[in-house]
Design a protein around this motif. Structure first.
Motif, PDB file in Angstrom:
ATOM      1  N   TYR A  36      20.215 -24.897 -85.828  1.00 51.35           N
ATOM      2  CA  TYR A  36      21.123 -25.144 -86.953  1.00 51.35           C
ATOM      3  C   TYR A  36      20.894 -26.525 -87.552  1.00 51.35           C
ATOM      4  O   TYR A  36      20.954 -26.712 -88.781  1.00 51.35           O
ATOM      5  N   LEU A  37      20.620 -27.524 -86.691  1.00 48.10           N
ATOM      6  CA  LEU A  37      20.442 -28.886 -87.194  1.00 48.10           C
ATOM      7  C   LEU A  37      19.234 -28.997 -88.109  1.00 48.10           C
ATOM      8  O   LEU A  37      19.244 -29.780 -89.067  1.00 48.10           O
ATOM      9  N   GLU A  38      18.176 -28.213 -87.846  1.00 50.83           N
ATOM     10  CA  GLU A  38      17.026 -28.255 -88.763  1.00 50.83           C
ATOM     11  C   GLU A  38      17.372 -27.602 -90.086  1.00 50.83           C
ATOM     12  O   GLU A  38      17.015 -28.110 -91.150  1.00 50.83           O
ATOM     13  N   ARG A  39      18.052 -26.463 -90.055  1.00 53.70           N
ATOM     14  CA  ARG A  39      18.423 -25.790 -91.286  1.00 53.70           C
ATOM     15  C   ARG A  39      19.375 -26.658 -92.116  1.00 53.70           C
ATOM     16  O   ARG A  39      19.283 -26.698 -93.334  1.00 53.70           O
ATOM     17  N   ARG A  40      20.292 -27.327 -91.416  1.00 53.85           N
ATOM     18  CA  ARG A  40      21.276 -28.144 -92.134  1.00 53.85           C
ATOM     19  C   ARG A  40      20.696 -29.491 -92.546  1.00 53.85           C
ATOM     20  O   ARG A  40      20.992 -30.004 -93.638  1.00 53.85           O
ATOM     21  N   PHE A  41      19.882 -30.110 -91.703  1.00 55.22           N
ATOM     22  CA  PHE A  41      19.374 -31.453 -91.988  1.00 55.22           C
ATOM     23  C   PHE A  41      17.851 -31.443 -92.108  1.00 55.22           C
ATOM     24  O   PHE A  41      17.305 -31.241 -93.180  1.00 55.22           O
ATOM     25  N   ASN A  42      17.158 -31.642 -90.987  1.00 59.06           N
ATOM     26  CA  ASN A  42      15.692 -31.671 -91.013  1.00 59.06           C
ATOM     27  C   ASN A  42      15.171 -31.523 -89.581  1.00 59.06           C
ATOM     28  O   ASN A  42      15.944 -31.487 -88.611  1.00 59.06           O
ATOM     29  N   LEU A  47      26.373 -36.170 -80.075  1.00 62.89           N
ATOM     30  CA  LEU A  47      25.944 -34.860 -80.565  1.00 62.89           C
ATOM     31  C   LEU A  47      27.074 -34.145 -81.304  1.00 62.89           C
ATOM     32  O   LEU A  47      26.845 -33.493 -82.329  1.00 62.89           O
ATOM     33  N   LEU A  48      28.293 -34.258 -80.786  1.00 65.22           N
ATOM     34  CA  LEU A  48      29.430 -33.655 -81.482  1.00 65.22           C
ATOM     35  C   LEU A  48      29.566 -34.232 -82.878  1.00 65.22           C
ATOM     36  O   LEU A  48      29.820 -33.489 -83.838  1.00 65.22           O
ATOM     37  N   ALA A  49      29.404 -35.547 -83.014  1.00 64.76           N
ATOM     38  CA  ALA A  49      29.501 -36.183 -84.331  1.00 64.76           C
ATOM     39  C   ALA A  49      28.464 -35.612 -85.297  1.00 64.76           C
ATOM     40  O   ALA A  49      28.755 -35.395 -86.478  1.00 64.76           O
ATOM     41  N   VAL A  50      27.258 -35.348 -84.813  1.00 60.17           N
ATOM     42  CA  VAL A  50      26.208 -34.778 -85.659  1.00 60.17           C
ATOM     43  C   VAL A  50      26.615 -33.396 -86.167  1.00 60.17           C
ATOM     44  O   VAL A  50      26.472 -33.086 -87.366  1.00 60.17           O
ATOM     45  N   PHE A  51      27.139 -32.558 -85.286  1.00 58.82           N
ATOM     46  CA  PHE A  51      27.545 -31.211 -85.703  1.00 58.82           C
ATOM     47  C   PHE A  51      28.773 -31.255 -86.609  1.00 58.82           C
ATOM     48  O   PHE A  51      28.881 -30.454 -87.547  1.00 58.82           O
ATOM     49  N   LEU A  52      29.702 -32.169 -86.365  1.00 60.57           N
ATOM     50  CA  LEU A  52      30.866 -32.299 -87.251  1.00 60.57           C
ATOM     51  C   LEU A  52      30.440 -32.687 -88.650  1.00 60.57           C
ATOM     52  O   LEU A  52      30.925 -32.117 -89.644  1.00 60.57           O
ATOM     53  N   ILE A  53      29.542 -33.657 -88.740  1.00 64.58           N
ATOM     54  CA  ILE A  53      29.023 -34.051 -90.058  1.00 64.58           C
ATOM     55  C   ILE A  53      28.317 -32.869 -90.711  1.00 64.58           C
ATOM     56  O   ILE A  53      28.439 -32.631 -91.922  1.00 64.58           O
ATOM     57  N   LYS A  83      18.090 -37.689 -93.574  1.00 64.30           N
ATOM     58  CA  LYS A  83      17.749 -39.103 -93.360  1.00 64.30           C
ATOM     59  C   LYS A  83      18.991 -39.928 -92.999  1.00 64.30           C
ATOM     60  O   LYS A  83      18.907 -40.894 -92.242  1.00 64.30           O
ATOM     61  N   HIS A  84      20.162 -39.532 -93.525  1.00 59.10           N
ATOM     62  CA  HIS A  84      21.395 -40.247 -93.197  1.00 59.10           C
ATOM     63  C   HIS A  84      21.800 -40.004 -91.748  1.00 59.10           C
ATOM     64  O   HIS A  84      22.082 -40.943 -91.002  1.00 59.10           O
ATOM     65  N   ILE A  85      21.837 -38.739 -91.352  1.00 58.27           N
ATOM     66  CA  ILE A  85      22.351 -38.403 -90.026  1.00 58.27           C
ATOM     67  C   ILE A  85      21.392 -38.842 -88.930  1.00 58.27           C
ATOM     68  O   ILE A  85      21.827 -39.218 -87.834  1.00 58.27           O
ATOM     69  N   PHE A  86      20.088 -38.830 -89.202  1.00 57.35           N
ATOM     70  CA  PHE A  86      19.135 -39.222 -88.174  1.00 57.35           C
ATOM     71  C   PHE A  86      19.310 -40.693 -87.812  1.00 57.35           C
ATOM     72  O   PHE A  86      19.278 -41.068 -86.633  1.00 57.35           O
ATOM     73  N   ILE A  87      19.523 -41.538 -88.817  1.00 58.81           N
ATOM     74  CA  ILE A  87      19.756 -42.963 -88.547  1.00 58.81           C
ATOM     75  C   ILE A  87      21.027 -43.153 -87.737  1.00 58.81           C
ATOM     76  O   ILE A  87      21.066 -43.902 -86.756  1.00 58.81           O
ATOM     77  N   GLY A  88      22.086 -42.454 -88.135  1.00 62.49           N
ATOM     78  CA  GLY A  88      23.348 -42.560 -87.398  1.00 62.49           C
ATOM     79  C   GLY A  88      23.224 -42.063 -85.975  1.00 62.49           C
ATOM     80  O   GLY A  88      23.787 -42.662 -85.045  1.00 62.49           O
ATOM     81  N   THR A 146      30.524 -42.584 -89.058  1.00 59.98           N
ATOM     82  CA  THR A 146      30.772 -43.435 -90.229  1.00 59.98           C
ATOM     83  C   THR A 146      29.494 -43.885 -90.926  1.00 59.98           C
ATOM     84  O   THR A 146      29.444 -43.945 -92.175  1.00 59.98           O
ATOM     85  N   LEU A 147      28.444 -44.203 -90.168  1.00 61.20           N
ATOM     86  CA  LEU A 147      27.218 -44.707 -90.791  1.00 61.20           C
ATOM     87  C   LEU A 147      26.577 -43.694 -91.733  1.00 61.20           C
ATOM     88  O   LEU A 147      26.229 -44.042 -92.880  1.00 61.20           O
ATOM     89  N   PRO A 148      26.395 -42.423 -91.335  1.00 56.96           N
ATOM     90  CA  PRO A 148      25.828 -41.453 -92.292  1.00 56.96           C
ATOM     91  C   PRO A 148      26.708 -41.249 -93.530  1.00 56.96           C
ATOM     92  O   PRO A 148      26.180 -41.055 -94.636  1.00 56.96           O
ATOM     93  N   LEU A 149      28.017 -41.287 -93.361  1.00 56.06           N
ATOM     94  CA  LEU A 149      28.904 -41.135 -94.522  1.00 56.06           C
ATOM     95  C   LEU A 149      28.714 -42.284 -95.503  1.00 56.06           C
ATOM     96  O   LEU A 149      28.664 -42.074 -96.728  1.00 56.06           O
ATOM     97  N   LEU A 150      28.604 -43.523 -94.985  1.00 57.31           N
ATOM     98  CA  LEU A 150      28.369 -44.674 -95.855  1.00 57.31           C
ATOM     99  C   LEU A 150      26.990 -44.597 -96.512  1.00 57.31           C
ATOM    100  O   LEU A 150      26.845 -44.881 -97.708  1.00 57.31           O
ATOM    101  N   LEU A 151      25.986 -44.218 -95.746  1.00 60.22           N
ATOM    102  CA  LEU A 151      24.630 -44.110 -96.296  1.00 60.22           C
ATOM    103  C   LEU A 151      24.546 -43.048 -97.386  1.00 60.22           C
ATOM    104  O   LEU A 151      23.799 -43.201 -98.358  1.00 60.22           O
ATOM    105  N   SER A 152      25.308 -41.973 -97.240  1.00 56.11           N
ATOM    106  CA  SER A 152      25.284 -40.923 -98.265  1.00 56.11           C
ATOM    107  C   SER A 152      25.867 -41.412 -99.588  1.00 56.11           C
ATOM    108  O   SER A 152      25.524 -40.877-100.657  1.00 56.11           O
TER     109      SER A 152
END
Length: 534
Positions: free
Chosen positions: A120-126, A434-440, A450-455, A495-501
Motif C-alpha cells: 500500500y505504501l508504494e501505491r500511495r507514496f513511492n 510506522l503508524l504515523a506513515v500509514f495515518l498520513i 518525498k515528504h513522507i520518506f524524509i519524515g 508533522t514534518l511531512p505535513l509542513l513539507l507538503s
C-alpha cells in the motif's frame, strides 16, 4: 487462619510423567498440523496466506496467539503483583479502538492481491517508502523475536530449570522446521491449538488460586485497593497531570489505547498476514472485533491472578519464601499447588506462546523479504519454478537469525531480563513511526512520497536514539516513563511531512488510496472492499 500449609521452597515447576505426556501430545499435534499443511501448498499464496481460505474462528485464535507471548504469561501477573491493575486500563480502553483501526486501514488491504501492508505504501507514496517501511518492520520484529526468545528462556530456566541456550536451540529448531514445512496454514492451525492451551492454562491457574482463597474476589480487590494496586488511581489528581516522570497517567492511557490497535491493524504484518489469510474482508473484520473484546476477559484473568497472588502471599494468609522474586511467584504457585498434569499443561501453554511468537516472526519476515524486496526488486521472479524453495529457505534463514540473536543475548546476559514489559515497550516505539506513515497515507492526500520518506527517516532515527539517551544512559530514578519514549519520533513523522507538503507542494493521484477518495466513490456499496490503484 492461613489458607495453606507450609509450601516447598522451590520456585520451579516440577514435571511428572503425566506432565511430560501433556507436553508431548501438544508437540505431536503441532507436527501433524505442519505435515498436513505441507501437502496443501501450491504456491506462495498458500505458503504465506494459507490460500486466503481461513475462517474467522481460526483467524481469531491465531491473532490472539500472535499478540500473546510467553512474556505476557509471566510479566502481566508480575506487573499486577508489583504495581497493581492500572496498566490493565490500556487493555480495556484499547479494545474500543479496534473498530476504528478496521475502518481506517483494514479495508485498504482487501479485495486485492496484496501480500504485505507495505505494498500500500508504494501505491500511495513511492517505492523508497515501501522499502523503508518493510525494513523497519523487519528490524522491529527481529529485535522483538530475539528479546522474547531470550526472556522466555529465562522464564523456563527459573520455572522448569531448563538450560537457557539448550531451550533456545531446541525450541528454535523445532519451530523453524514446522514453520518452513507447513507455511502460514500450519502456523495458523498451530496458533489455534496454542491459543486454546493458553486459555485453558490461565483458567486452571485462576481457578486453583480462587479455590485456595475461598473465591473471595471482593476481598482480593479490596486488599489490592487498600495497598494502592487497584483502580483508585483514576480518582487521584496526579493521574490527570502532564508529568513525563509519572509511570502512568490519563495521557499515557490515551496514547497507548489509541496507538496500539491502530498500529496493529496498519503496520504489523504479523497480524495483517493472518487477517489477509481470511476468506473475505467480512471474516477478517469479525476476527478483529471478536479477538479485541474476548482478549479483555482472557488477559484480564492474568491481571486478576497477579493481585490474587499478592493477596495470598503479602496479606499474611500464607508465607512466601524470601528468595522468591515477583517474576517467580507464579512458578512457585504452580509448582506448589497445581496437580499433574496441570504443571505440564502450563509448561505447554508457555511453549505454545513462545512458539507462536517465533513462527509468526519467521513466516511474516520471510513474506516481507520475499514480496517487498526480492520479487519487487526483481531479484527473483514472481511465480517462478523455485518459488517454494526460496520461501522455505527464507523461513529457515530468518529463524536462524532469530535464534542467533537470542543466543547472543543469553551469552551477553547484561540485565535484559529485568522489567521485560518496559523493555518491549521502549523498543516498540518504532511501531509509532510506522503508524504515523500509514495515518498520513490515509488521511493526508497532499503529502507525497518525498515528504513522507524524509519524515519517516528522521522519525525513525529519533526513535532509535531516544531509548538510549532517555532510558539506558539515565539513572533509574531520573528516567521519564518508558511509555513516552516513542512519542517524539511519531510526532516528527507526522508533522514534518505535513509542513513539507505546504512548503514543497507536489501532485500525485490518490484515487482509492485515502479515506477521502473512498468516501467520494459513487458506488458506496463497495466501500468495505476497495480495489487499490496499481
Amino acid at each position: 487462619m492461613n489458607f495453606l500449609s507450609a509450601s516447598p521452597v522451590s520456585s520451579g515447576i516440577m514435571l511428572s510423567m503425566l506432565d511430560w505426556i501433556a507436553i508431548g501430545v501438544f508437540l505431536f499435534l503441532v507436527v501433524c498440523a505442519a505435515m498436513w499443511a505441507r501437502f496443501q501448498q501450491k504456491g506462495r499464496a498458500d505458503f504465506f496466506l494459507a490460500g486466503r481460505s481461513m475462517s474467522w474462528v481460526v483467524v481469531t485464535f491465531s491473532t490472539f496467539a500472535t499478540l500473546f507471548s510467553t512474556i505476557s504469561f509471566v510479566a502481566i501477573p508480575g506487573e499486577a503483583y508489583d504495581h497493581g491493575l492500572m496498566l490493565s486500563l490500556t487493555l480495556i480502553v484499547g479494545a474500543m479502538f479496534y473498530p476504528l483501526g478496521v475502518w481506517l486501514f483494514l479495508r485498504f488491504f482487501f479485495n486485492t492481491q496484496t501480500y504485505t501492508a507495505y505494498e500500500y505504501l508504494e501505491r500511495r507514496f513511492n517505492l523508497p517508502t515501501r522499502l523503508g517501511g518493510a525494513m523497519t518492520y523487519c528490524i522491529i520484529r527481529l529485535l522483538y523475536g530475539g528479546t522474547v526468545f531470550y526472556a522466555a528462556a529465562k522464564v523456563f530456566e527459573s520455572l522448569a530449570g531448563w538450560p537457557m541456550i539448550a531451550t533456545v536451540l531446541v525450541i528454535g529448531v523445532f519451530t523453524i522446521i514446522y514453520t518452513a514445512t507447513g507455511g502460514m496454514k500450519a502456523v495458523m492451525i498451530t496458533d489455534t491449538i496454542q491459543g486454546v492451551i493458553v486459555v485453558i492454562g490461565i483458567g486452571a491457574i485462576l481457578y486453583t488460586l480462587l479455590q485456595i482463597t475461598n473465591f473471595d474476589i471482593q476481598g482480593i480487590y479490596t486488599y489490592a485497593s487498600e495497598n494502592g494496586r487497584g483502580y483508585e488511581g483514576v480518582v487521584q489528581p496526579e493521574f490527570y497531570r502532564m508529568n513525563l516522570f509519572d509511570r502512568f497517567s490519563l495521557w499515557l492511557l490515551l496514547i497507548a489505547s489509541i496507538t496500539t490497535p491502530l498500529a496493529t491493524l496498519s503496520a504489523d504484518q504479523s497480524v495483517l498476514q493472518r487477517l489477509l489469510a481470511s476468506k473475505s474482508y467480512k471474516h477478517a473484520r469479525r476476527a478483529v472485533i471478536v479477538n479485541a473484546f474476548t482478549a479483555v476477559p482472557v488477559v484480564g484473568m492474568l491481571w486478576l491472578i497477579g493481585i490474587g497472588l499478592s493477596f495470598l502471599y503479602t496479606s499474611g494468609k500464607t508465607s512466601l519464601p524470601s528468595n522468591i522474586e515477583s517474576d517467580h511467584v507464579l512458578g512457585f504457585f504452580i509448582s506448589s499447588h497445581l496437580p499433574a498434569p496441570f504443571p505440564g499443561l502450563i509448561t505447554a501453554a508457555l511453549l505454545a506462546a513462545l512458539m507462536s511468537t517465533i513462527d509468526s516472526t519467521v513466516n511474516c519476515i520471510a513474506n516481507v523479504i520475499h514480496c517487498d524486496f526480492l520479487v519487487r526488486l526483481r531479484v527473483v521472479g514472481n511465480n517462478s519454478n523455485h518459488e517454494m524453495l526460496v520461501c522455505r529457505l527464507l523461513s529457515i534463514l530468518i529463524g536462524l537469525v532469530c535464534v542467533g540473536l537470542a543466543v547472543l543475548m543469553t551469552l551477553a546476559n547484561e540485565g535484559i531480563q529485568s522489567n521485560i514489559l518496559e523493555i518491549t515497550g521502549i523498543w516498540s516505539s518504532l511501531w509509532l513511526v510506522l503508524l504515523a506513515v500509514f495515518l498520513i497515507g490515509v488521511l493526508a492526500p497532499r503529502v507525497t512520497g518525498k515528504h513522507i520518506f524524509i519524515g519517516m527517516v528522521l522519525g525513525g532515527m529519533v526513535s532509535l536514539y531516544l531509548p538510549y539517551t532517555l532510558y539506558y544512559a539515565t539513572p533509574a530514578d531520573e528516567r521519564i516513563s518508558f511509555m513516552w519514549v516513542g512519542v517524539p519520533g511519531m510526532l516528527i513523522t507526522i508533522t514534518l511531512p505535513l509542513l513539507l507538503s505546504l512548503l514543497w507542494p507536489d501532485v500525485k493521484s490518490t484515487e482509492g488510496l485515502t479515506l477521502w477518495s473512498i468516501k467520494n466513490k459513487s458506488n458506496t456499496s463497495k466501500i468495505s472492499d476497495p480495489v487499490l490503484v496499481n
